[in-house]
Scaffold this active site. Structure first.
Site, PDB file in Angstrom:
ATOM      1  N   CYS A  45      40.552  36.316  38.740  1.00 37.20           N
ATOM      2  CA  CYS A  45      40.715  36.952  37.573  1.00 37.20           C
ATOM      3  C   CYS A  45      41.032  37.005  36.486  1.00 37.20           C
ATOM      4  O   CYS A  45      41.226  37.423  35.177  1.00 37.20           O
ATOM      5  CB  CYS A  45      42.772  37.530  38.084  1.00 37.20           C
ATOM      6  SG  CYS A  45      42.099  38.473  39.811  1.00 37.20           S
ATOM      7  N   HIS A  71      44.804  41.853  31.800  1.00 36.49           N
ATOM      8  CA  HIS A  71      44.269  41.644  32.766  1.00 36.49           C
ATOM      9  C   HIS A  71      44.597  42.724  33.636  1.00 36.49           C
ATOM     10  O   HIS A  71      46.211  43.230  33.476  1.00 36.49           O
ATOM     11  CB  HIS A  71      44.387  40.559  33.598  1.00 36.49           C
ATOM     12  CG  HIS A  71      43.476  40.660  34.958  1.00 36.49           C
ATOM     13  ND1 HIS A  71      42.683  41.463  35.536  1.00 36.49           N
ATOM     14  CD2 HIS A  71      44.859  39.979  36.145  1.00 36.49           C
ATOM     15  CE1 HIS A  71      42.874  41.318  36.699  1.00 36.49           C
ATOM     16  NE2 HIS A  71      44.113  40.746  37.250  1.00 36.49           N
ATOM     17  N   ASN A  91      42.535  45.989  40.243  1.00 35.60           N
ATOM     18  CA  ASN A  91      41.653  44.586  39.693  1.00 35.60           C
ATOM     19  C   ASN A  91      40.258  44.304  39.674  1.00 35.60           C
ATOM     20  O   ASN A  91      40.001  44.674  40.709  1.00 35.60           O
ATOM     21  CB  ASN A  91      42.971  44.159  40.596  1.00 35.60           C
ATOM     22  CG  ASN A  91      42.723  42.670  39.733  1.00 35.60           C
ATOM     23  OD1 ASN A  91      41.929  42.113  39.298  1.00 35.60           O
ATOM     24  ND2 ASN A  91      43.988  41.823  40.292  1.00 35.60           N
TER      25      ASN A  91
END
Ligand code: ACO
Length: 319
Positions: free
Chosen positions: A108, A242, A272
């Site tokens: 990520c 993020h 996500n």
């Protein structure tokens, strides 16, 4: 950073649809994560396909042509193949004949890592125009029977064009800081791999543990880049975090003392998307008219490794 682009697969998978095949419900997912729906790539839609669409849009947005591109860096954890890199597949599909290309794998945190690497290469004379892409088909790594992970992720791609700027007007990447701590490998990982099981594996996560690390580590990283750039949080025009969980984003917003009007939030519609989440959010910010040339952007992300980092970017180009 002179252009942005993004692509989302057509298929929208809602929380209600998920609850038809796994023991969950819309209310739990919304309350714990802020996610309402996510996109899902079809079986024949590859990470490189998503990346190419996002990249083409970024090229148009920056007003550059593919032959101008000296370097393609693609952040992904869901490559088309074990090798070659997905970046070289994207290079071929785009016809970027003057570019060198490689992948960056920091889960990520991948986009912040790729941006930092691109900045370093450009500053050392390795190119004047770079394409930095975050692209994922993360849903292909999920165990659809594991409700603690399968509700959290989605697919997509985002891309930015970086161009060298000799104007000395303070545009571009102002500061970066990267961190890793492999001692926390077992709180977020995939239980497969080439030299272990010989399989792709599925995502495993101790969500509560990741959550605890996220806010503290991201806040420290943000403090550090602000210090490096000799700026304070009141200078930030947009926090582009993020997009893993709305509660982590809100906690960062609070720590930086930023109002809602200064935070890009796309987690409700994207979930996500790992390395794609920041450039997808950037693209939303720019195309919705929120982010304008000259704005100071604060980017931050954390993911498997643990790996995390932050960047400060003055978006756009001098007039
Ligand atoms: N639907 C319904 N109930 C669920 C679900 C679900 N999808 N998932 C878990 N539950 C249950 C659990 O079984 C547990 O039940 P119990 O109390 O009876 O045991 C209860 O909900 C609470 O579970 P927790 O895991 O403690 O819930 P929490 O509030 O911590 O939320 C979450 C979980 C959303 C995963 C959160 O911890 C989180 O967002 N963590 C951070 C994740 C993250 O940021 N990842 C970023 C990096 S990702 C990457 O790098 C690839």
């Amino acid at each position: 950073m002179t252009g942005v682009g993004a692509y989302l697969p057509e298929k929208i998978l809602t929380n209600d649809e998920l609850s038809q095949f796994v023991d969950t419900d819309d209310n739990w997912i919304r309350q714990r994560t802020g996610i309402v729906s996510r996109r899902k790539a079809s079986s024949d839609e590859l990470t490189s396909d998503l990346a190419v669409k996002a990249a083409n849009q970024a090229l148009r947005s920056a007003g550059v042509t593919i032959t101008d591109i000296d370097c393609i860096i693609l952040a992904t954890t869901t490559p088309d193949y074990t090798f070659p890199s997905t970046a070289t597949i994207v290079q071929q599909k785009l016809g970027a004949e003057n570019a060198f290309a490689f992948d960056v794998q920091a889960v990520c945190a991948g986009f912040v890592y790729a941006l930092t690497v691109a900045n370093g290469l450009m500053c050392s004379g390795q190119g004047k125009t770079a394409l930095v892409i975050g692209a994922e088909t993360f849903t292909k790594l999920l165990d659809w029977k594991d409700r603690s992970t399968c509700v959290l992720f989605g697919d997509g791609a985002g891309a930015v064009v970086l161009q060298t700027d000799n104007s000395n007007k303070g545009f571009g990447i102002l500061a970066n800081k990267l961190y890793s701590d492999g001692r926390y490998r077992d709180i977020l990982y995939v239980d497969g791999g080439v030299s272990t099981t010989g399989t792709v594996g599925h995502v495993k996560m101790k969500g509560r543990d990741v959550f605890k690390h996220a806010v503290e580590k991201l806040a420290d990283a943000m403090d550090e880049v602000l210090k490096l750039a000799k700026l304070t949080s009141s200078d930030i025009d947009w926090l582009v975090p993020h997009q893993a969980n709305i509660r982590i984003i809100n906690a960062m917003q609070k720590k930086l003392n930023l109002p809602d009007e200064k935070v890009i939030k796309t987690v409700s519609a994207h979930a996500n998307t790992s390395a794609a989440s920041i450039p997808l959010a950037l693209n939303y910010g720019v195309t919705s008219g929120k982010i304008k040339s000259g704005h100071l952007l604060a980017l931050e992300a954390i993911g498997g490794g643990l790996s995390w980092g932050a960047s400060l970017v003055r978006y756009g180009r001098p007039d």
